[in-house]
Write a protein that holds these residues in place. Structure first.
Motif, mmCIF file in Angstrom:
data_model
loop_
_atom_site.group_PDB
_atom_site.id
_atom_site.type_symbol
_atom_site.label_atom_id
_atom_site.label_comp_id
_atom_site.label_asym_id
_atom_site.label_seq_id
_atom_site.Cartn_x
_atom_site.Cartn_y
_atom_site.Cartn_z
ATOM 1 N N HIS A 1 6.879 17.399 10.790
ATOM 2 C CA HIS A 1 6.758 18.642 11.558
ATOM 3 C C HIS A 1 5.371 18.886 12.143
ATOM 4 O O HIS A 1 5.177 19.824 12.894
ATOM 5 N N THR A 2 4.401 18.037 11.805
ATOM 6 C CA THR A 2 3.066 18.253 12.369
ATOM 7 C C THR A 2 2.690 17.200 13.407
ATOM 8 O O THR A 2 1.830 17.448 14.244
ATOM 9 N N GLY A 3 3.300 16.034 13.364
ATOM 10 C CA GLY A 3 2.902 14.977 14.286
ATOM 11 C C GLY A 3 1.489 14.512 13.961
ATOM 12 O O GLY A 3 0.840 15.037 13.059
ATOM 13 N N PRO A 4 0.945 13.513 14.689
ATOM 14 C CA PRO A 4 1.683 12.769 15.722
ATOM 15 C C PRO A 4 2.739 11.843 15.123
ATOM 16 O O PRO A 4 2.563 11.318 14.041
ATOM 17 N N ARG A 5 3.843 11.693 15.871
ATOM 18 C CA ARG A 5 4.941 10.866 15.406
ATOM 19 C C ARG A 5 4.876 9.485 16.044
ATOM 20 O O ARG A 5 4.128 9.255 16.988
ATOM 21 N N ALA A 6 5.715 8.597 15.539
ATOM 22 C CA ALA A 6 5.837 7.279 16.151
ATOM 23 C C ALA A 6 6.262 7.451 17.603
ATOM 24 O O ALA A 6 7.058 8.335 17.935
ATOM 25 N N LEU A 7 5.740 6.628 18.474
ATOM 26 C CA LEU A 7 6.017 6.751 19.901
ATOM 27 C C LEU A 7 7.421 6.262 20.224
ATOM 28 O O LEU A 7 7.869 5.218 19.742
ATOM 29 N N ALA A 8 8.112 7.018 21.074
ATOM 30 C CA ALA A 8 9.480 6.655 21.441
ATOM 31 C C ALA A 8 9.545 5.315 22.154
ATOM 32 O O ALA A 8 10.525 4.572 22.032
ATOM 33 N N ARG A 9 8.492 4.959 22.882
ATOM 34 C CA ARG A 9 8.506 3.687 23.609
ATOM 35 C C ARG A 9 8.552 2.489 22.670
ATOM 36 O O ARG A 9 8.977 1.399 23.051
ATOM 37 N N PRO B 1 0.813 -1.225 0.000
ATOM 38 C CA PRO B 1 0.000 0.000 0.000
ATOM 39 C C PRO B 1 0.846 1.273 0.000
ATOM 40 O O PRO B 1 1.796 1.400 0.785
ATOM 41 N N LEU B 2 0.473 2.218 -0.858
ATOM 42 C CA LEU B 2 1.180 3.493 -0.915
ATOM 43 C C LEU B 2 1.102 4.224 0.418
ATOM 44 O O LEU B 2 2.064 4.887 0.829
ATOM 45 N N VAL B 3 -0.035 4.126 1.099
ATOM 46 C CA VAL B 3 -0.187 4.827 2.380
ATOM 47 C C VAL B 3 0.847 4.328 3.383
ATOM 48 O O VAL B 3 1.478 5.122 4.093
ATOM 49 N N ARG C 1 -2.643 12.282 1.042
ATOM 50 C CA ARG C 1 -3.515 12.987 1.991
ATOM 51 C C ARG C 1 -3.851 12.101 3.186
ATOM 52 O O ARG C 1 -3.854 12.574 4.333
ATOM 53 N N GLU C 2 -4.132 10.837 2.919
ATOM 54 C CA GLU C 2 -4.431 9.934 4.026
ATOM 55 C C GLU C 2 -3.217 9.753 4.923
ATOM 56 O O GLU C 2 -3.324 9.800 6.160
ATOM 57 N N ALA C 3 -2.047 9.544 4.312
ATOM 58 C CA ALA C 3 -0.832 9.350 5.106
ATOM 59 C C ALA C 3 -0.543 10.569 5.972
ATOM 60 O O ALA C 3 -0.173 10.440 7.152
ATOM 61 N N GLU C 4 -0.725 11.759 5.416
ATOM 62 C CA GLU C 4 -0.437 12.979 6.171
ATOM 63 C C GLU C 4 -1.464 13.224 7.275
ATOM 64 O O GLU C 4 -1.181 13.944 8.238
ATOM 65 N N SER C 5 -2.626 12.603 7.156
ATOM 66 C CA SER C 5 -3.615 12.746 8.233
ATOM 67 C C SER C 5 -3.154 12.035 9.499
ATOM 68 O O SER C 5 -3.647 12.327 10.596
ATOM 69 N N TYR C 6 -2.199 11.107 9.354
ATOM 70 C CA TYR C 6 -1.638 10.409 10.506
ATOM 71 C C TYR C 6 -0.388 11.103 11.039
ATOM 72 O O TYR C 6 0.225 10.613 11.996
ATOM 73 N N GLY C 7 0.001 12.219 10.412
ATOM 74 C CA GLY C 7 1.140 12.991 10.890
ATOM 75 C C GLY C 7 2.274 13.049 9.892
ATOM 76 O O GLY C 7 2.405 12.191 9.012
ATOM 77 N N THR C 8 3.094 14.095 10.030
ATOM 78 C CA THR C 8 4.315 14.236 9.240
ATOM 79 C C THR C 8 5.445 14.595 10.200
ATOM 80 O O THR C 8 5.253 14.682 11.415
ATOM 81 N N ASN D 1 5.427 8.742 11.004
ATOM 82 C CA ASN D 1 4.281 9.209 11.788
ATOM 83 C C ASN D 1 3.690 8.087 12.651
ATOM 84 O O ASN D 1 4.290 7.017 12.802
ATOM 85 N N SER D 2 2.512 8.340 13.203
ATOM 86 C CA SER D 2 1.897 7.388 14.120
ATOM 87 C C SER D 2 1.495 6.083 13.454
ATOM 88 O O SER D 2 1.253 5.091 14.141
ATOM 89 N N ARG D 3 1.426 6.055 12.110
ATOM 90 C CA ARG D 3 1.072 4.838 11.400
ATOM 91 C C ARG D 3 2.282 4.200 10.693
ATOM 92 O O ARG D 3 2.118 3.293 9.880
ATOM 93 N N ASP D 4 3.470 4.668 10.999
ATOM 94 C CA ASP D 4 4.678 4.121 10.397
ATOM 95 C C ASP D 4 4.783 2.643 10.748
ATOM 96 O O ASP D 4 4.878 2.283 11.919
ATOM 97 N N PRO D 5 4.754 1.740 9.758
ATOM 98 C CA PRO D 5 4.823 0.304 10.065
ATOM 99 C C PRO D 5 6.123 -0.100 10.746
ATOM 100 O O PRO D 5 6.183 -1.143 11.398
#
Length: 428
Positions: free
Chosen positions: A397-405, A163-165, A388-395, A174-178
Protein backbone atom coordinates in the motif's frame (compact mmCIF):
# COMPACT_ATOMS: atom_id res chain seq x y z
CA UNK A 1 -43.19 -62.62 -34.14
CA UNK A 2 -40.80 -64.85 -32.14
CA UNK A 3 -37.88 -63.74 -29.97
CA UNK A 4 -34.53 -63.58 -31.82
CA UNK A 5 -32.41 -64.16 -28.75
CA UNK A 6 -32.05 -60.68 -27.19
CA UNK A 7 -35.50 -60.38 -25.66
CA UNK A 8 -35.69 -59.56 -21.91
CA UNK A 9 -36.09 -62.62 -19.76
CA UNK A 10 -38.52 -62.74 -16.84
CA UNK A 11 -36.96 -62.41 -13.38
CA UNK A 12 -37.64 -65.38 -11.13
CA UNK A 13 -40.12 -64.51 -8.40
CA UNK A 14 -37.71 -65.27 -5.56
CA UNK A 15 -34.90 -63.13 -6.96
CA UNK A 16 -37.23 -60.19 -7.63
CA UNK A 17 -38.40 -60.24 -4.02
CA UNK A 18 -34.81 -60.39 -2.78
CA UNK A 19 -33.76 -57.34 -4.85
CA UNK A 20 -36.72 -55.34 -3.64
CA UNK A 21 -35.67 -55.50 0.02
CA UNK A 22 -32.03 -54.41 -0.49
CA UNK A 23 -30.99 -51.22 1.27
CA UNK A 24 -30.14 -48.18 -0.90
CA UNK A 25 -26.52 -47.70 -1.78
CA UNK A 26 -24.66 -45.06 0.22
CA UNK A 27 -21.22 -43.49 0.45
CA UNK A 28 -18.91 -43.38 3.43
CA UNK A 29 -17.69 -39.87 4.22
CA UNK A 30 -14.84 -39.88 6.80
CA UNK A 31 -15.27 -37.46 9.67
CA UNK A 32 -12.60 -36.03 11.98
CA UNK A 33 -12.70 -37.20 15.55
CA UNK A 34 -12.95 -33.67 16.93
CA UNK A 35 -15.00 -30.69 15.83
CA UNK A 36 -15.39 -27.18 17.32
CA UNK A 37 -16.90 -27.50 20.77
CA UNK A 38 -15.47 -30.95 21.50
CA UNK A 39 -12.49 -31.68 23.71
CA UNK A 40 -9.48 -33.03 21.77
CA UNK A 41 -8.04 -36.25 23.16
CA UNK A 42 -5.14 -37.89 21.34
CA UNK A 43 -4.51 -40.54 23.97
CA UNK A 44 -5.66 -43.22 21.56
CA UNK A 45 -3.15 -42.26 18.85
CA UNK A 46 -0.43 -44.95 18.70
CA UNK A 47 2.97 -43.29 19.16
CA UNK A 48 5.98 -45.62 19.50
CA UNK A 49 8.52 -44.90 22.21
CA UNK A 50 11.48 -42.82 21.13
CA UNK A 51 14.30 -45.05 19.94
CA UNK A 52 12.12 -48.13 19.52
CA UNK A 53 11.95 -48.21 15.72
CA UNK A 54 14.76 -50.09 13.99
CA UNK A 55 17.17 -48.46 11.54
CA UNK A 56 17.76 -50.70 8.49
CA UNK A 57 20.83 -50.48 6.24
CA UNK A 58 20.58 -47.92 3.45
CA UNK A 59 20.55 -50.60 0.75
CA UNK A 60 17.71 -52.63 2.30
CA UNK A 61 15.16 -54.04 -0.19
CA UNK A 62 11.84 -52.15 0.06
CA UNK A 63 9.84 -55.29 0.84
CA UNK A 64 11.86 -55.83 4.03
CA UNK A 65 10.82 -52.54 5.65
CA UNK A 66 7.10 -52.47 5.00
CA UNK A 67 6.50 -52.10 8.73
CA UNK A 68 8.25 -48.71 8.77
CA UNK A 69 5.39 -47.26 6.71
CA UNK A 70 3.07 -47.83 9.70
CA UNK A 71 5.26 -46.82 12.64
CA UNK A 72 6.78 -43.44 13.62
CA UNK A 73 10.55 -42.97 13.90
CA UNK A 74 11.41 -40.88 16.96
CA UNK A 75 14.69 -39.86 18.61
CA UNK A 76 13.85 -37.39 21.40
CA UNK A 77 12.09 -38.90 24.41
CA UNK A 78 9.96 -37.03 26.94
CA UNK A 79 13.00 -36.42 29.12
CA UNK A 80 14.72 -34.57 26.28
CA UNK A 81 17.26 -37.34 25.62
CA UNK A 82 18.24 -38.59 22.14
CA UNK A 83 17.89 -42.37 22.12
CA UNK A 84 17.82 -45.31 19.74
CA UNK A 85 19.44 -46.31 16.45
CA UNK A 86 18.47 -43.12 14.61
CA UNK A 87 20.19 -40.84 17.16
CA UNK A 88 23.65 -39.32 16.89
CA UNK A 89 23.67 -37.98 13.33
CA UNK A 90 24.24 -34.37 14.46
CA UNK A 91 26.93 -32.64 16.53
CA UNK A 92 26.09 -30.17 19.29
CA UNK A 93 27.01 -27.25 17.04
CA UNK A 94 24.74 -28.56 14.28
CA UNK A 95 21.88 -28.97 16.73
CA UNK A 96 22.35 -25.42 18.01
CA UNK A 97 22.40 -24.10 14.45
CA UNK A 98 19.18 -25.99 13.73
CA UNK A 99 17.50 -24.55 16.81
CA UNK A 100 18.40 -20.98 15.85
CA UNK A 101 17.24 -21.50 12.27
CA UNK A 102 13.86 -22.80 13.44
CA UNK A 103 13.55 -19.81 15.74
CA UNK A 104 14.30 -17.50 12.82
CA UNK A 105 11.66 -19.17 10.65
CA UNK A 106 9.04 -18.75 13.36
CA UNK A 107 9.82 -15.07 13.95
CA UNK A 108 9.83 -14.50 10.20
CA UNK A 109 6.36 -16.07 10.01
CA UNK A 110 5.08 -13.94 12.87
CA UNK A 111 6.37 -10.70 11.34
CA UNK A 112 4.98 -11.48 7.88
CA UNK A 113 1.61 -12.49 9.30
CA UNK A 114 1.50 -9.18 11.15
CA UNK A 115 2.45 -7.35 7.94
CA UNK A 116 -0.46 -8.98 6.13
CA UNK A 117 -2.89 -7.92 8.87
CA UNK A 118 -1.55 -4.38 8.49
CA UNK A 119 -2.27 -4.41 4.76
CA UNK A 120 1.37 -4.41 3.68
CA UNK A 121 0.87 -7.59 1.66
CA UNK A 122 -2.17 -9.41 0.35
CA UNK A 123 -1.52 -12.93 1.56
CA UNK A 124 0.66 -15.09 3.79
CA UNK A 125 1.03 -18.72 4.90
CA UNK A 126 2.79 -19.84 8.08
CA UNK A 127 4.54 -23.12 8.90
CA UNK A 128 4.15 -22.79 12.68
CA UNK A 129 4.79 -26.14 14.35
CA UNK A 130 6.37 -27.62 11.21
CA UNK A 131 9.74 -25.83 11.26
CA UNK A 132 11.84 -28.93 12.00
CA UNK A 133 10.84 -30.65 8.77
CA UNK A 134 12.22 -28.19 6.22
CA UNK A 135 15.08 -26.91 8.40
CA UNK A 136 16.48 -30.36 9.19
CA UNK A 137 15.95 -31.77 5.69
CA UNK A 138 17.81 -28.93 3.97
CA UNK A 139 20.97 -29.64 5.96
CA UNK A 140 21.46 -33.02 4.25
CA UNK A 141 21.27 -31.60 0.71
CA UNK A 142 24.23 -30.38 -1.30
CA UNK A 143 24.63 -27.37 -3.55
CA UNK A 144 22.96 -28.12 -6.87
CA UNK A 145 20.29 -30.42 -5.44
CA UNK A 146 16.78 -29.13 -6.14
CA UNK A 147 13.70 -28.85 -3.90
CA UNK A 148 10.26 -28.79 -5.48
CA UNK A 149 8.35 -27.32 -2.53
CA UNK A 150 4.88 -26.40 -1.40
CA UNK A 151 4.08 -23.04 0.17
CA UNK A 152 5.00 -24.15 3.69
CA UNK A 153 8.72 -24.88 3.23
CA UNK A 154 10.18 -21.41 3.80
CA UNK A 155 12.58 -23.18 6.17
CA UNK A 156 14.36 -24.67 3.15
CA UNK A 157 15.29 -21.21 1.89
CA UNK A 158 16.23 -19.77 5.27
CA UNK A 159 18.39 -22.79 6.11
CA UNK A 160 20.07 -22.51 2.71
CA UNK A 161 21.01 -18.89 3.46
CA UNK A 162 18.59 -17.08 1.15
CA UNK A 163 18.46 -13.43 2.31
CA UNK A 164 15.47 -12.53 4.46
CA UNK A 165 15.24 -9.14 2.74
CA UNK A 166 14.77 -10.81 -0.65
CA UNK A 167 12.09 -13.12 0.76
CA UNK A 168 10.24 -10.18 2.26
CA UNK A 169 10.49 -8.10 -0.91
CA UNK A 170 8.83 -10.94 -2.78
CA UNK A 171 6.01 -10.94 -0.25
CA UNK A 172 5.59 -7.16 -0.52
CA UNK A 173 5.78 -7.24 -4.36
CA UNK A 174 7.84 -4.07 -4.14
CA UNK A 175 10.51 -2.50 -6.33
CA UNK A 176 13.11 -5.01 -5.09
CA UNK A 177 10.95 -8.11 -5.57
CA UNK A 178 13.30 -10.66 -7.19
CA UNK A 179 10.31 -12.10 -9.08
CA UNK A 180 9.12 -8.63 -10.19
CA UNK A 181 5.61 -8.96 -8.78
CA UNK A 182 4.71 -11.91 -10.98
CA UNK A 183 4.15 -14.43 -8.22
CA UNK A 184 1.61 -14.57 -5.42
CA UNK A 185 3.24 -13.74 -2.05
CA UNK A 186 5.12 -16.76 -0.57
CA UNK A 187 5.54 -18.38 -4.01
CA UNK A 188 9.32 -17.99 -3.90
CA UNK A 189 11.90 -19.10 -6.44
CA UNK A 190 15.68 -19.33 -6.27
CA UNK A 191 17.68 -21.64 -8.51
CA UNK A 192 20.90 -20.72 -6.72
CA UNK A 193 19.45 -21.97 -3.42
CA UNK A 194 17.91 -25.16 -4.84
CA UNK A 195 14.33 -23.91 -4.61
CA UNK A 196 12.28 -24.54 -7.75
CA UNK A 197 9.61 -21.97 -8.64
CA UNK A 198 6.73 -22.60 -6.30
CA UNK A 199 3.37 -23.21 -7.95
CA UNK A 200 -0.07 -22.43 -6.56
CA UNK A 201 -1.48 -25.39 -8.53
CA UNK A 202 -1.20 -28.06 -5.88
CA UNK A 203 0.47 -31.32 -6.82
CA UNK A 204 2.25 -30.19 -9.98
CA UNK A 205 5.63 -30.09 -8.24
CA UNK A 206 5.63 -33.86 -7.61
CA UNK A 207 5.98 -35.08 -11.22
CA UNK A 208 8.23 -32.09 -11.92
CA UNK A 209 10.64 -33.25 -9.19
CA UNK A 210 10.68 -36.80 -10.52
CA UNK A 211 11.26 -35.55 -14.06
CA UNK A 212 14.10 -33.30 -12.91
CA UNK A 213 15.70 -36.21 -11.06
CA UNK A 214 15.36 -38.44 -14.13
CA UNK A 215 17.01 -35.75 -16.25
CA UNK A 216 19.88 -35.51 -13.77
CA UNK A 217 20.42 -39.27 -14.07
CA UNK A 218 20.17 -39.21 -17.87
CA UNK A 219 22.88 -36.53 -17.98
CA UNK A 220 25.09 -38.53 -15.63
CA UNK A 221 24.97 -35.75 -13.04
CA UNK A 222 25.27 -36.20 -9.26
CA UNK A 223 22.43 -33.92 -8.16
CA UNK A 224 19.22 -35.26 -6.66
CA UNK A 225 15.72 -33.83 -6.26
CA UNK A 226 13.32 -33.56 -3.33
CA UNK A 227 9.57 -33.40 -3.87
CA UNK A 228 7.22 -31.88 -1.29
CA UNK A 229 3.47 -32.23 -0.88
CA UNK A 230 0.85 -31.85 1.86
CA UNK A 231 -1.50 -34.57 3.00
CA UNK A 232 -4.49 -33.08 1.18
CA UNK A 233 -2.75 -32.82 -2.17
CA UNK A 234 -1.86 -36.52 -2.22
CA UNK A 235 -5.41 -36.97 -3.53
CA UNK A 236 -4.32 -35.25 -6.75
CA UNK A 237 -3.56 -37.44 -9.77
CA UNK A 238 -0.14 -35.76 -10.11
CA UNK A 239 0.95 -37.44 -6.89
CA UNK A 240 0.23 -40.94 -8.19
CA UNK A 241 1.69 -40.24 -11.63
CA UNK A 242 4.93 -39.14 -9.97
CA UNK A 243 5.12 -42.38 -7.97
CA UNK A 244 4.68 -44.45 -11.15
CA UNK A 245 7.65 -42.79 -12.87
CA UNK A 246 9.79 -42.67 -9.72
CA UNK A 247 9.33 -46.38 -9.06
CA UNK A 248 9.63 -47.52 -12.68
CA UNK A 249 12.85 -45.64 -13.43
CA UNK A 250 14.26 -45.60 -9.87
CA UNK A 251 14.69 -41.83 -10.06
CA UNK A 252 17.13 -40.22 -7.57
CA UNK A 253 14.41 -38.36 -5.67
CA UNK A 254 13.11 -38.12 -2.11
CA UNK A 255 9.30 -37.96 -2.02
CA UNK A 256 8.22 -35.96 1.05
CA UNK A 257 4.67 -35.88 2.42
CA UNK A 258 4.00 -33.36 5.20
CA UNK A 259 1.02 -34.75 7.08
CA UNK A 260 -0.03 -31.80 9.24
CA UNK A 261 -3.48 -33.34 9.84
CA UNK A 262 -5.49 -30.69 7.99
CA UNK A 263 -5.89 -29.41 4.44
CA UNK A 264 -7.58 -26.01 4.18
CA UNK A 265 -10.74 -27.34 5.86
CA UNK A 266 -10.75 -31.12 5.51
CA UNK A 267 -8.95 -33.50 7.85
CA UNK A 268 -6.27 -35.87 6.62
CA UNK A 269 -8.60 -38.87 6.55
CA UNK A 270 -10.28 -37.58 3.39
CA UNK A 271 -7.11 -37.77 1.29
CA UNK A 272 -5.66 -40.80 3.08
CA UNK A 273 -8.63 -43.03 2.30
CA UNK A 274 -8.24 -46.63 3.42
CA UNK A 275 -4.45 -46.84 3.14
CA UNK A 276 -3.90 -46.48 6.89
CA UNK A 277 -0.99 -44.05 6.49
CA UNK A 278 0.25 -41.79 3.74
CA UNK A 279 3.59 -43.60 3.76
CA UNK A 280 1.76 -46.80 2.84
CA UNK A 281 0.95 -45.23 -0.53
CA UNK A 282 4.53 -45.97 -1.55
CA UNK A 283 4.29 -49.69 -0.83
CA UNK A 284 2.07 -50.44 -3.80
CA UNK A 285 4.69 -48.90 -6.06
CA UNK A 286 7.58 -50.84 -4.52
CA UNK A 287 9.03 -47.65 -3.01
CA UNK A 288 10.60 -47.85 0.47
CA UNK A 289 8.45 -45.76 2.79
CA UNK A 290 9.00 -44.43 6.31
CA UNK A 291 7.07 -42.34 8.82
CA UNK A 292 8.90 -39.94 11.10
CA UNK A 293 7.99 -37.62 13.96
CA UNK A 294 8.00 -34.30 12.11
CA UNK A 295 8.42 -32.33 15.35
CA UNK A 296 11.63 -34.17 16.26
CA UNK A 297 14.55 -32.32 14.61
CA UNK A 298 17.18 -35.10 15.08
CA UNK A 299 14.74 -37.74 13.82
CA UNK A 300 13.89 -35.74 10.70
CA UNK A 301 17.59 -35.22 10.00
CA UNK A 302 18.43 -38.91 10.41
CA UNK A 303 15.60 -40.12 8.16
CA UNK A 304 16.33 -37.46 5.53
CA UNK A 305 20.01 -38.41 5.56
CA UNK A 306 19.08 -42.08 5.06
CA UNK A 307 16.78 -41.32 2.13
CA UNK A 308 19.19 -38.90 0.45
CA UNK A 309 21.99 -41.46 0.69
CA UNK A 310 19.77 -44.01 -1.10
CA UNK A 311 19.18 -41.55 -3.92
CA UNK A 312 22.89 -40.71 -4.27
CA UNK A 313 23.80 -44.41 -4.38
CA UNK A 314 21.39 -45.09 -7.27
CA UNK A 315 19.09 -47.09 -5.01
CA UNK A 316 16.04 -45.18 -6.18
CA UNK A 317 13.34 -43.08 -4.52
CA UNK A 318 12.23 -43.05 -0.90
CA UNK A 319 8.88 -41.83 0.38
CA UNK A 320 8.81 -40.09 3.78
CA UNK A 321 5.70 -39.11 5.72
CA UNK A 322 6.31 -36.44 8.37
CA UNK A 323 3.72 -36.66 11.14
CA UNK A 324 3.15 -33.13 12.44
CA UNK A 325 0.40 -30.61 13.12
CA UNK A 326 -0.55 -27.33 11.44
CA UNK A 327 -0.70 -25.09 14.50
CA UNK A 328 -1.88 -22.00 12.62
CA UNK A 329 -4.49 -21.30 9.99
CA UNK A 330 -4.07 -22.74 6.52
CA UNK A 331 -3.46 -19.19 5.29
CA UNK A 332 -4.48 -15.62 6.07
CA UNK A 333 -7.70 -16.41 4.13
CA UNK A 334 -8.66 -19.23 6.50
CA UNK A 335 -10.47 -19.41 9.85
CA UNK A 336 -9.66 -22.81 11.40
CA UNK A 337 -12.03 -22.25 14.31
CA UNK A 338 -14.85 -23.10 11.89
CA UNK A 339 -13.75 -26.71 11.53
CA UNK A 340 -11.47 -27.73 14.43
CA UNK A 341 -11.32 -27.09 18.19
CA UNK A 342 -9.13 -24.19 19.28
CA UNK A 343 -7.48 -26.46 21.87
CA UNK A 344 -6.46 -29.12 19.35
CA UNK A 345 -3.01 -27.64 18.68
CA UNK A 346 -2.11 -27.61 22.39
CA UNK A 347 -3.37 -31.19 22.77
CA UNK A 348 -1.23 -32.51 19.90
CA UNK A 349 0.97 -35.18 21.52
CA UNK A 350 4.20 -34.58 19.57
CA UNK A 351 4.71 -31.10 21.01
CA UNK A 352 6.53 -28.05 19.66
CA UNK A 353 9.72 -28.75 17.63
CA UNK A 354 11.53 -25.67 18.96
CA UNK A 355 10.72 -26.42 22.58
CA UNK A 356 11.70 -30.06 22.20
CA UNK A 357 15.09 -29.30 20.67
CA UNK A 358 15.74 -26.55 23.21
CA UNK A 359 15.04 -28.97 26.06
CA UNK A 360 17.30 -31.59 24.50
CA UNK A 361 20.20 -29.14 24.30
CA UNK A 362 19.63 -28.08 27.91
CA UNK A 363 19.69 -31.74 29.00
CA UNK A 364 22.98 -32.13 27.13
CA UNK A 365 24.40 -29.18 29.04
CA UNK A 366 25.19 -27.05 25.99
CA UNK A 367 22.24 -24.63 26.34
CA UNK A 368 20.21 -22.87 29.01
CA UNK A 369 16.99 -20.88 29.36
CA UNK A 370 19.04 -17.70 29.73
CA UNK A 371 20.99 -18.32 26.53
CA UNK A 372 17.79 -19.28 24.75
CA UNK A 373 16.13 -16.00 25.72
CA UNK A 374 19.19 -14.11 24.54
CA UNK A 375 19.17 -15.98 21.22
CA UNK A 376 15.46 -15.25 20.82
CA UNK A 377 16.12 -11.53 21.23
CA UNK A 378 18.95 -11.66 18.70
CA UNK A 379 16.81 -13.50 16.16
CA UNK A 380 13.97 -11.03 16.67
CA UNK A 381 16.32 -8.09 16.09
CA UNK A 382 17.72 -9.69 12.92
CA UNK A 383 14.29 -10.30 11.42
CA UNK A 384 12.99 -6.85 12.36
CA UNK A 385 16.05 -5.21 10.77
CA UNK A 386 15.48 -7.17 7.56
CA UNK A 387 11.82 -6.17 7.57
CA UNK A 388 12.65 -2.49 7.92
CA UNK A 389 15.02 -2.69 4.99
CA UNK A 390 12.51 -4.58 2.85
CA UNK A 391 9.77 -2.06 3.63
CA UNK A 392 12.07 0.79 2.64
CA UNK A 393 11.76 -0.55 -0.91
CA UNK A 394 7.95 -0.43 -0.71
CA UNK A 395 4.95 -2.45 0.43
CA UNK A 396 1.60 -3.28 -1.10
CA UNK A 397 0.00 0.00 0.00
CA UNK A 398 2.96 2.38 0.12
CA UNK A 399 4.91 1.55 -3.03
CA UNK A 400 7.06 1.72 -4.98
CA UNK A 401 5.82 -1.51 -6.51
CA UNK A 402 7.32 -3.79 -9.12
CA UNK A 403 7.03 -2.19 -12.54
CA UNK A 404 4.26 -3.46 -14.79
CA UNK A 405 6.60 -3.49 -17.78
CA UNK A 406 8.70 -6.19 -16.09
CA UNK A 407 5.97 -8.78 -16.61
CA UNK A 408 7.16 -9.16 -20.20
CA UNK A 409 10.81 -9.91 -19.50
CA UNK A 410 12.49 -13.11 -18.26
CA UNK A 411 9.72 -15.21 -19.81
CA UNK A 412 11.66 -16.31 -22.88
CA UNK A 413 15.37 -16.08 -23.62
CA UNK A 414 14.48 -14.05 -26.73
CA UNK A 415 11.25 -12.04 -26.47
CA UNK A 416 8.86 -13.36 -29.16
CA UNK A 417 6.95 -10.96 -31.42
CA UNK A 418 3.58 -11.42 -29.70
CA UNK A 419 5.03 -10.30 -26.33
CA UNK A 420 6.65 -7.30 -27.97
CA UNK A 421 3.29 -6.31 -29.44
CA UNK A 422 1.57 -6.75 -26.07
CA UNK A 423 4.23 -4.68 -24.34
CA UNK A 424 3.80 -1.89 -26.91
CA UNK A 425 0.00 -2.02 -26.54
CA UNK A 426 0.46 -1.64 -22.78
CA UNK A 427 2.54 1.48 -23.36
CA UNK A 428 5.97 0.11 -22.44
Amino acid sequence: MGCTGDCPQPIPHGRQTHMAVRAPLRLHVPEPEFRPGSKPDFSGVPIPKAGSVRRPPVDVPPEEIRDLAYSIIRVLNRAGEAVGPWAGTLSDDELLAGLKTMMKVRVYDQRMLMAQRQGKTSFYMQCTGEEAIACAFQTVLQKGDMNFPTYRQQGLLITAGYPLVDMMCQIYSNSRDPLKGRQLPVLYSSKAHGFFSLSGNLGTQYPQAVGWAMASAIKGDTRIAAAWIGDGSTAESDFHAALVFASTYKAPVVLNIVNNQWAISTFQGIARGGSGTFAARGLGFGIPALRVDGNDYPAVHAVAQWAVERARRNLGPTLIEYVTYRAGAHSTSDDPSAYRPKEESEAWPLGDPIVRLKNHLIVKGVWSEERHNQAAAEVEAEVVAAQREAESYGTLHTGPRALARDMFIDVFKQMPPHLRRQRQQAGF
